[in-house]
Scaffold this active site. Structure first.
Site, PDB file in Angstrom:
ATOM      1  N   GLU A   1      -3.142  -1.091  -6.304  1.00 13.48           N
ATOM      2  CA  GLU A   1      -3.602  -0.399  -7.883  1.00 13.48           C
ATOM      3  C   GLU A   1      -4.602  -0.212  -8.244  1.00 13.48           C
ATOM      4  OE1 GLU A   1      -0.708   0.670  -9.665  1.00 13.48           O
ATOM      5  OE2 GLU A   1       1.155   0.062  -7.667  1.00 13.48           O
TER       6      GLU A   1
ATOM      7  N   GLY B   1       2.948  -0.445   3.206  1.00 13.90           N
ATOM      8  CA  GLY B   1       4.241  -0.811   2.689  1.00 13.90           C
ATOM      9  C   GLY B   1       5.231  -0.321   2.658  1.00 13.90           C
TER      10      GLY B   1
END
Lengths: 699, 699
Positions: free
Chosen positions: A449, A197
């Site tokens: 995550e 990202g």
């Protein structure tokens, strides 16, 4: 058409006034919405801060969000970047807790922005905070790591061929003592950093996860800060290849990219050396214990549990307000006005248990947050090895609980969003009613995550290993007392009442959920032990009991959620005025989840078949009761129209006009651009069967 | 970095060759993939036709689909329209059955195109075929309704405020005898025609559903053909307002629009008068029976059941091939190569029962198709009223079964797509791996042509009313013999065996699913009867038993699906070579669905708690067995790479290279367009804390 024609069938085509329909739901409120809001948000201070933050966003022209469906990916990315500076200035000027609260609200307004900012703030800065030495931290802060003045960071962990298993990463960081540098290199195409990202268009630096290689020895994966672009020109630095990963399911606000390193050299000091150090002569010193990376992981999960609850509130606001406005078919005699969606039993069964689940997630999130904050403080103040060890036990438990809750709650919310979307009927498919993009944005929470399945298995592993510990007489994690009780007494309790109000009572369900959770954990443990006794290694035994472990974790987390909601009534902040609605919600959540898992309840012998039928009937009753306060409960979530960002969730109920106006404003009339080139030739084409010379076969 | 460095840790970073990984799965095949394909597709003729149709599409430059994530809505719409002519020519030149087969395959390749073409072909033409008189039909065919030469139709049913309840529509068609015309009018904003596919940019004519008003009397909703645009100029005709509904969750290939009519006049003959007729002097003759609109509705649902199966095949191809390629973590001793995803128990449990469900949907779709075709023939040839009445009984049953199957299968496939997407880990979130857009495109199937919840309730209503009939000694619908048996004997059977192979046997599960289905239907019927005895009307009693009815329908449809798959083994087309895999799939589907509904099985007393545990263990075993043939089963779906349209589902397993190449091709490198205007000012900004004149407070 004369007006008398319309009068001919007034009842069949009468459409009830939407605003009035919604307002009717607020007459004679059964509890104080304001007190409920304060309870949900935690304090009146939080409520006021929420209002202030939402107002700032709504008034900021960079924060227009209602036209998102109609702007291109490149416009979206540019507008998102314009918002960064204002938020970065807040980061510099307000307390950490206020800023964290701001970010949690921003995530509800614009999840894609939250990710783009979060990559720098949460991941890049988090890597520095967790793994840099104090002087390294100081150096990068001077360079602008906090202020975003001079540098913007990204987080280079995942690779094209490697995600969850960090230990399997391929990128290398080879120490070259002669120049006191590391050489960062991407050896294969599967080693290409992927999904990074901010890499495609934003970052000047990257926290790269790479295998530390010193003198031909592989020390495993460590973190290195690698400059990517010249901050003055944004040209890629030598040896850096970057590309754009392009369109995603959602969150297109953030520019995920791929990165390849070709023998890129960085100073030795750019390796983050809080734990592992490499000296100039190539001596590697490693910490005695494995890195305490737990903390950073838990933080992300705690955040995602709260984000699940908050996003579910937004989705349910849209679906439930619309259900109080929309009328369809009639359940009365012929000629009666159409019935409100919210008055249909199936619509109630579809949405109201989810509303109860949303409340459960809200209070579970608060509890998890508090436990995490206490833990962080205890970790800081722990002095002796014994103290530290005790805290580490808590850490293990919170690690497991947060893993299970993250997985369960993100899955639950993804389901809530889609159930809400489908409950809008066809309109749920429009991009302007808000739920399709909410789904697309939220979906990634189930994967990043920590993939949810893997997290659930981790939680299940903790539950099985805790059981093993109890049986050996060791300490009990706080939230597993029920399990200790069950496994030590070697029997589970049974509900012996036939009284419906007892069977479907707060305490009975608390005991029941504890019991069923213990039952499924013990089953997983039994299977695990069997496999161990058959000679499998621990890892193999865990793998062989994976399905049972996953199931046990689901039961445990459901029990945890139910307990949080049922216990909320006892909190001092829960005023008498709002106790009854909370109890109703707790019963609805506990009972409907029990009916869904009826097999488990009967197998564990906590409830029998008859009691399950009693619960089924009780769920019907509870739906009717919660239906009466459904709009008030939604109001107590207290999200302004700007945040809900859907004409269907407007507080005033003016659904149809605002929907129509939005669609017209964003899609103004224009002639069909391809009429002359495509449609006209189609409409005017000649066919083989048209008149013309006929080809005959001579014979 | 020298090569010796890489050798230092060869095992940890070795990435198995993806193509080899997949090819290994095809060694020593346990059954003939070719025979399985023939069985799945119905005949070798079908297989050959499928190949031919896919090849035509793949070679046609208008049918490029791999760049969809990167093209704008307007480009997508234009490209879609370019494809119409070729398909229209096929419609004119091939048999109906071939064309229908073509369309079912096109739906897998490009669901948005399917919708755009289907609106004209299925809905507009369907309205004509169902409701026009022969001479009206002839008239519209002459105008181009079949050839799309001269006109393109759309279907104007739903309104902004009215969807599922057609009887509640507001648009009026008022007869004006003086001019022998109808006046079509939109009286309110909620009466605006909404979601009308093809209205925004394509259609010249609309089949408008409007309330027939003659001499102030409302005759309910009928259908009228209303011209919208001048076919030569595409200008909107007088009194027509049209707008674009804009962005949707998916299927942006089709231009949904809204339409408002302001006193638009059409000739009386533009009302479709097969059933209801209006004479020039305003005499209305209505048919003795309610319109037989059943047929058209069933057709759509039959199609969507087959589309569910076919789309599930596509999704599973991507997930299962990737699971045979991707390696992650290791279950072996330290240093072992990473393990294939497909070798993890949780991954097997996640995907393989869905694979079995996909097979069940495939065969249920075939059965439904056959029943529907038989029915259509019987309807045509039925002469006497008694014959007709018998056929109408079948029609009712197929109507209910198709409603339940449509709802169940579209929900199931939506779930399959998302489970497959999540099983890809982070890559599932990329637009280039195919599953996110598949979800977005498919989602609407759960809503249109009957919202799934409403359809399930309809199916449940049929089941309850059939039970009522048996008890009164009336006829039994074919697929409900099990119910008749249960309700007449007034007891359900019980499985008394402890032998795992009997408990988890084809016949035991057939009996079990019939039994559980009967149990839940009888429960719903009991509740319904109780409400009737309490004085409620039929409609009220159905509403009061809605939750039980919905549940009963789910059980019935699951039983139906299981029976179709279990019975497939007995079909003459099922060669010995492929019997075993089909049996394994049937057992896996039947047993895993039973475990999921264990509460119901125990409550009905068909299985006890111990037998449920036996089934649980059997599901583990079956997953291991099906895993061995999973890739072969996928291969037997026989969709070429072009159709799968995902690098992750490639037949050769070359996942990473083709993914990387696709991303690079569609997102070529370019400088960040907003660096100078947005990022540079951010990186170079001055802060309040910067040096500068200090403002002191005098005191």
């Amino acid at each position: 058409m004369s007006s008398s024609n319309q009068k001919a069938t007034p009842k069949a085509i009468e459409v009830p006034n939407p605003m009035q329909s919604l307002e009717n739901e607020r007459r004679n409120p059964l509890f104080s919405v304001k007190e409920m809001t304060t309870f949900i948000d935690g304090s009146s201070k939080n409520v006021a801060l929420k209002h202030a933050i939402f107002q700032e966003l709504e008034r900021d022209p960079n924060w227009i969000i209602d036209d998102y469906p109609n702007i291109s990916l490149s416009e979206l990315r540019e507008r998102t970047m314009k918002k960064v500076q204002g938020v970065a200035d807040k980061l510099m000027n307000e307390s950490r807790s206020t800023f964290m609260y701001r970010m949690s609200l921003i995530s509800v307004v614009d999840p894609g922005f939250w990710t783009r900012f979060g990559v720098h703030m949460g991941l890049f800065l988090g890597a520095l905070q967790g793994q840099a030495t104090p002087s390294q931290m100081n150096y990068w802060v001077q360079k602008g790591a906090l202020s975003l003045r001079g540098m913007i960071g990204c987080f280079g962990m995942t690779e094209l061929g490697h995600g969850s298993n960090v230990a399997g990463l391929e990128t290398t960081a080879t120490f070259d003592a002669s120049s006191d540098q590391f050489v960062i290199h991407t050896p294969t195409s599967t080693a290409t950093k992927w999904w990074i990202g901010g890499a495609a268009q934003t970052a000047t630096h990257c926290a790269v996860f790479a295998r530390l290689i010193v003198k031909n020895k592989d020390y495993g994966v460590k973190t290195f800060i690698v400059p990517l672009r010249n901050p003055q020109t944004f040209e890629l630095l030598s040896g850096i290849n970057i590309g754009d990963i392009g369109k995603k399911m959602g969150r297109d606000q953030i520019d995920n990219g791929w990165i390849q390193f070709t023998n890129v050299r960085i100073p030795r000091s750019y390796m983050l050396m809080k734990y592992t150090q490499v000296s100039s002569d190539g001596k590697v010193s490693e910490p005695p214990m494995a890195q305490l990376a737990y903390g950073a992981l838990i933080m992300g999960r705690v955040t995602m549990v709260s984000d699940s609850a908050n996003t579910a509130k937004k989705a349910l606001t849209i679906a439930i307000r619309y259900a109080a406005v929309r009328h369809q078919f009639s359940t009365g005699p012929i000629g009666s006005p159409e019935t409100k969606l919210l008055d249909y039993a199936t619509h109630q069964h579809r949405l109201l248990p989810l509303l109860a689940q949303c409340f459960a997630m809200n209070f579970a999130s608060k509890k998890l947050n508090t436990e995490y904050e206490t833990l962080s403080k205890n970790l800081e103040i722990a002095k002796s090895p014994i103290e530290t060890k005790l805290v580490l036990n808590d850490l293990k438990e919170i690690h497991a609980t947060s893993a299970g809750l993250k997985a369960f709650c993100t899955w639950a919310t993804l389901n809530i969003i889609d159930q809400c979307r489908q409950s809008l009927g066809g309109h749920g498919y429009s991009a302007y009613t808000g739920l399709s993009s909410m789904y697309q944005d939220f979906a990634v929470h189930c994967t990043w995550e920590g993939d949810n399945t893997i997290l659930m298995l981790q939680c299940g592993r903790f539950l099985v290993s805790s059981t093993e510990s109890f049986l050996k007489g060791k300490d009990t994690p706080k939230n597993l007392n029920y399990l200790k009780k069950a496994s030590s007494e070697n029997k589970l309790s049974t509900c012996s009442s036939d009284d419906p109000d007892v069977v479907c009572g707060l305490e009975t369900l608390k005991e029941g959920w504890a019991c069923v959770s213990a039952y499924s954990i013990l089953r997983a443990h039994k299977l695990y032990s069997k496999k161990i006794s058959e000679g499998l290694t621990q890892d193999q035994a865990y793998e062989a009991s994976a399905a049972a472990r996953l199931h046990a974790a689901k039961m445990h987390v459901t029990a945890y959620l139910y307990h949080c909601l049922a216990d909320a009534v006892q909190l001092p902040e829960c005023s008498d005025n709002i106790k009854e609605p909370i109890v109703l919600l707790a019963l609805l959540f506990g009972a409907s989840a029990a009916v869904q898992n009826s097999g488990e309840f009967i197998q564990s012998r906590y409830f029998n078949s008859k009691q399950i039928n009693t619960l089924r009937n009780k769920v019907d009753d509870l739906c009717v009761k919660v239906r009466k306060i459904a709009v008030l409960l939604i109001d107590s979530f207290d999200y302004p129209d700007y945040v809900i960002n859907s004409p269907f969730g407007r507080k005033d109920g003016n659904v149809y006009d605002s929907y129509f106006n939005l669609v017209k404003r964003l899609n103004p009339y224009k002639p069909v651009p391809y009429f002359d080139t495509v449609i006209k030739p189609l409409l005017n084409r000649s066919l083989e069967t048209d008149d013309g010379p006929k080809l005959e076969i001579d014979n």
